[in-house]
Enzyme design. Structure first.
Site, mmCIF file in Angstrom:
data_model
loop_
_atom_site.group_PDB
_atom_site.id
_atom_site.type_symbol
_atom_site.label_atom_id
_atom_site.label_comp_id
_atom_site.label_asym_id
_atom_site.label_seq_id
_atom_site.Cartn_x
_atom_site.Cartn_y
_atom_site.Cartn_z
ATOM 1 N N PHE A 67 1.163 5.268 0.726
ATOM 2 C CA PHE A 67 0.598 6.333 1.551
ATOM 3 C C PHE A 67 1.240 7.661 1.155
ATOM 4 O O PHE A 67 2.394 7.697 0.721
ATOM 5 C CB PHE A 67 0.850 6.066 3.035
ATOM 6 C CG PHE A 67 0.263 4.773 3.533
ATOM 7 C CD1 PHE A 67 -0.967 4.753 4.178
ATOM 8 C CD2 PHE A 67 0.935 3.574 3.363
ATOM 9 C CE1 PHE A 67 -1.519 3.576 4.637
ATOM 10 C CE2 PHE A 67 0.394 2.382 3.822
ATOM 11 C CZ PHE A 67 -0.839 2.382 4.455
ATOM 12 N N THR A 93 0.849 -1.192 0.000
ATOM 13 C CA THR A 93 0.000 0.000 0.000
ATOM 14 C C THR A 93 0.882 1.238 0.000
ATOM 15 O O THR A 93 1.894 1.302 0.701
ATOM 16 C CB THR A 93 -0.942 0.021 1.216
ATOM 17 O OG1 THR A 93 -1.837 -1.100 1.126
ATOM 18 C CG2 THR A 93 -1.772 1.294 1.258
#
Length: 360
Positions: free
Chosen positions: A262, A260
């Site tokens: 960010f 992921t």
């Protein structure tokens, strides 16, 4: 004392001597960092934290690394050193999508180190507001997952926000099945909707027929599992420790490279590092070939586009804006020239920031 026992004592003595030198150097580094902070204050520089400087330090550390420690471990050590030194003068407050125990908090600590104050908030728009109001120095929000794609709420917030992107964090995400009892007694599995999707194949194979319930965050899922033996949660190590849950199955994500990304948001312009990204928000004029006209200058001048996403503009129906990431910094001469052409071609143009690429 045997020969091996003498050898072990000798090696431990060497480690102790090295530890003493390392500690002395750490103290010396911290004192110099304080001098840097004092110098900045005298010059009226209110930003003690500079993303480009931290990225430079980390990249140099990785270039020097010859093992046996892996790059990730070396980067972690230097991040914590910088975090602790910065906290001597100006501890940072970092807002993140909470509650405590989420992967977003893990990303915030990976980027800023442990010597910061973290502020958990219930929604992405709250993170933006806390930073815009000055109640937090920076915020950390998820923007995309390698399996499930973009986080639309984050992209939409940039349409109206004055905040800039100051950095990025790439976090390898490992999901675990958590609970207080055996899986045979489970009635439901709870997690954030993206985590449920990232573990779909594993759940189909190992927990068929069990209800899957989407909740606001993985940490909230862990809290629910801690309160109910019939509820299992999908979350990470931090949530397991925070809520006292047993890890019933490890690394249940369908793709082992599940990552992921960010974004670090704040009111700060970063300087070029030589390894940067620039994020843009664009919409084309209402005519045939509008998108091609927007992107053509990038190709003509050899600017690499690493991502493009479209979202409804919310200004009128069937009107879209494009979120684009390119390699390079807005102050690079070639990039600056291309952006000037893009601005002239676009019906709407907004530079969301130039920032260092994620390091380790």
């Amino acid at each position: 004392m045997t020969k091996e026992e003498r050898r072990l004592r000798e090696l431990r003595g060497k480690i102790d001597a090295l530890d003493e030198k390392i500690q002395a150097l750490l103290s010396r580094r911290a004192r110099i960092a304080q001098e840097v902070a004092h110098s900045k204050a005298r010059n009226g520089d209110k930003y003690f934290y500079r993303p480009e400087r931290e990225a430079e330090v980390l990249r140099r550390a990785l270039e020097r690394n010859r093992g046996p420690l892996p790059d990730e471990s070396v980067a972690r050590v230097f991040r914590e050193i910088m975090s602790a030194c910065l906290a001597l003068e100006s501890p940072l407050k970092i807002a993140f999508l909470g509650p405590a125990g989420t992967f977003t908090q893990e990303a915030a600590l990976k980027h800023f180190g442990q010597a910061v104050e973290t502020l958990p908030l219930g929604a992405i728009d709250e993170v933006f507001r806390e930073v815009e109001s000055g109640n937090a120095h920076f915020g950390v929000v998820p923007v995309e997952n390698s399996t499930e794609g973009v986080v639309n709420h984050t992209l939409d917030m940039f349409l109206a926000s004055s905040l800039k992107i100051c950095g990025e964090v790439a976090l390898r995400v490992h999901h675990h099945l958590l609970g207080t009892g055996a899986t045979s007694a489970a009635r439901r599995v709870v997690s954030h909707q993206q985590s449920l999707a990232q573990c779909r194949e594993w759940l189909d194979a190992h927990l068929p027929g069990i209800d899957r319930v989407s909740v606001a965050s993985n940490a909230e899922a862990a809290r629910l599992a801690a309160a109910d033996s019939g509820t299992l949660a999908i979350a990470g190590d931090s949530a397991a420790g925070l809520y006292g849950l047993t890890i019933l199955a490890t690394n249940i994500e369908d793709r082992p490279d599940n990552t992921t990304r960010f974004l670090v948001i704040g009111d700060l312009d970063t300087q070029p590092t030589g390894a940067d990204k620039t994020s843009l928000l664009l919409s084309g004029k209402n005519r045939p070939g509008a998108l091609h006209r927007l992107l053509a200058p990038l190709a003509r001048h050899g600017i690499n586009m690493t991502r493009i996403e479209s979202r409804p503009s919310r200004r009128s129906i069937w009107e879209y804006v494009f979120f684009i990431d390119i390699e390079g910094h807005v102050r690079d001469r070639k990039v600056a020239g291309v952006l000037k052409r893009l601005e002239g071609e676009a019906a709407f143009y907004k530079c969301l920031g130039s920032y260092p690429k994620a390091v380790a």
